[in-house]
Design an enzyme around this catalytic site. Structure first.
Site, PDB file in Angstrom:
ATOM      1  CG  HIS A  95      -0.244  -0.016   2.537  1.00  9.83           C
ATOM      2  ND1 HIS A  95      -0.220  -1.133   3.344  1.00  9.83           N
ATOM      3  CD2 HIS A  95       0.479   0.918   3.189  1.00  9.83           C
ATOM      4  CE1 HIS A  95       0.471  -0.867   4.428  1.00  9.83           C
ATOM      5  NE2 HIS A  95       0.916   0.365   4.364  1.00  9.83           N
TER       6      HIS A  95
HETATM    7  P1  TYD Z   1      -1.480  -2.655   7.715  1.00  8.34           P
HETATM    8  O1  TYD Z   1      -1.029  -1.247   7.911  1.00  8.34           O
HETATM    9  O2  TYD Z   1      -2.163  -2.989   6.426  1.00  8.34           O
HETATM   10  O3  TYD Z   1      -0.264  -3.641   7.960  1.00  8.34           O
HETATM   11  P2  TYD Z   1       1.031  -3.919   7.095  1.00  8.34           P
HETATM   12  O4  TYD Z   1       1.339  -2.682   6.291  1.00  8.34           O
HETATM   13  O5  TYD Z   1       2.101  -4.227   8.088  1.00  8.34           O
HETATM   14  O6  TYD Z   1       0.766  -5.089   6.227  1.00  8.34           O
HETATM   15  O7  TYD Z   1      -2.441  -3.011   8.938  1.00  8.34           O
HETATM   16  C1  TYD Z   1      -2.891  -4.341   9.167  1.00  8.34           C
HETATM   17  C2  TYD Z   1      -4.208  -4.269   9.934  1.00  8.34           C
HETATM   18  O8  TYD Z   1      -3.986  -3.636  11.198  1.00  8.34           O
HETATM   19  C3  TYD Z   1      -5.272  -3.463   9.227  1.00  8.34           C
HETATM   20  O9  TYD Z   1      -6.519  -4.131   9.430  1.00  8.34           O
HETATM   21  C4  TYD Z   1      -5.310  -2.144   9.950  1.00  8.34           C
HETATM   22  C5  TYD Z   1      -4.831  -2.497  11.344  1.00  8.34           C
HETATM   23  N1  TYD Z   1      -4.067  -1.400  11.961  1.00  8.34           N
HETATM   24  C6  TYD Z   1      -4.628  -0.653  12.979  1.00  8.34           C
HETATM   25  O10 TYD Z   1      -5.781  -0.892  13.402  1.00  8.34           O
HETATM   26  N2  TYD Z   1      -3.909   0.360  13.549  1.00  8.34           N
HETATM   27  C7  TYD Z   1      -2.647   0.660  13.139  1.00  8.34           C
HETATM   28  O11 TYD Z   1      -1.993   1.588  13.694  1.00  8.34           O
HETATM   29  C8  TYD Z   1      -2.062  -0.116  12.070  1.00  8.34           C
HETATM   30  C9  TYD Z   1      -0.671   0.149  11.577  1.00  8.34           C
HETATM   31  C10 TYD Z   1      -2.810  -1.131  11.520  1.00  8.34           C
END
Ligand code: TYD
Length: 137
Positions: A52
């Site tokens: 992303h």
């Molecule tokens: P995501 O940022 O997509 O993780 P990565 O980039 O490491 O793959 O987040 C994964 C899940 O966690 C998504 O459902 C959103 C949630 N999340 C939160 O609720 N709060 C946060 O601060 C973060 C970073 C993620």
């Protein structure tokens, strides 16, 4: 390197009791005020994370243990960074696509973030990202 990305060397203080590494928020160090901190850990081997871009969020990534890679795509070129040293933070401004992989079993990646969590700040597909790159100010 994509514009705005840089390695920030923490200020390390060594003495016989061990090392202490300091990161501060200032224009020449972490160039944003930290509003949120999260940790990636217990990541199963072979996992891919990220996939992303963020519209406004800036971040700094520090491997506090183990290693992982982060691949940055700015719409033109791709660059791979290895996070493996707790004395260096990779600072990534908003607007860049990232993917993370090659997590070692013991990897613990600390992320410092400039904003509170907001799903609206994410761009989660590459087509939308390309469109956003064309219209962003
Ligand atoms: P995501 O940022 O997509 O993780 P990565 O980039 O490491 O793959 O987040 C994964 C899940 O966690 C998504 O459902 C959103 C949630 N999340 C939160 O609720 N709060 C946060 O601060 C973060 C970073 C993620």
């Amino acid at each position: 390197m994509s514009e705005g990305i840089f390695w920030l060397e923490g200020h390390s203080v060594h003495d016989p009791r061990g090392d202490l590494t300091i990161y501060q928020c200032s224009p020449s160090e972490i160039p944003f005020v930290i509003k949120r901190v999260y940790l990636l850990h217990n990541v199963p081997g072979g996992s891919l994370r990220g996939g992303h871009a963020h519209r406004t969020l800036s971040q700094a990534f520090i491997s506090v243990n183990g290693s992982a890679t982060i691949t940055i795509w700015d719409g033109n070129s791709e660059e791979v960074f290895e996070l493996n040293d707790p004395t260096k933070a990779l600072v990534i401004p908003n607007g860049l696509w990232r993917e993370m992989g090659n997590f070692a079993n013991d990897a613990k990646i600390l992320v410092l973030a400039s904003e509170l969590y907001s799903e609206a700040d994410y761009i989660r597909d590459k087509f939308t990202y390309s469109e956003w790159l064309n219209v962003k100010p």
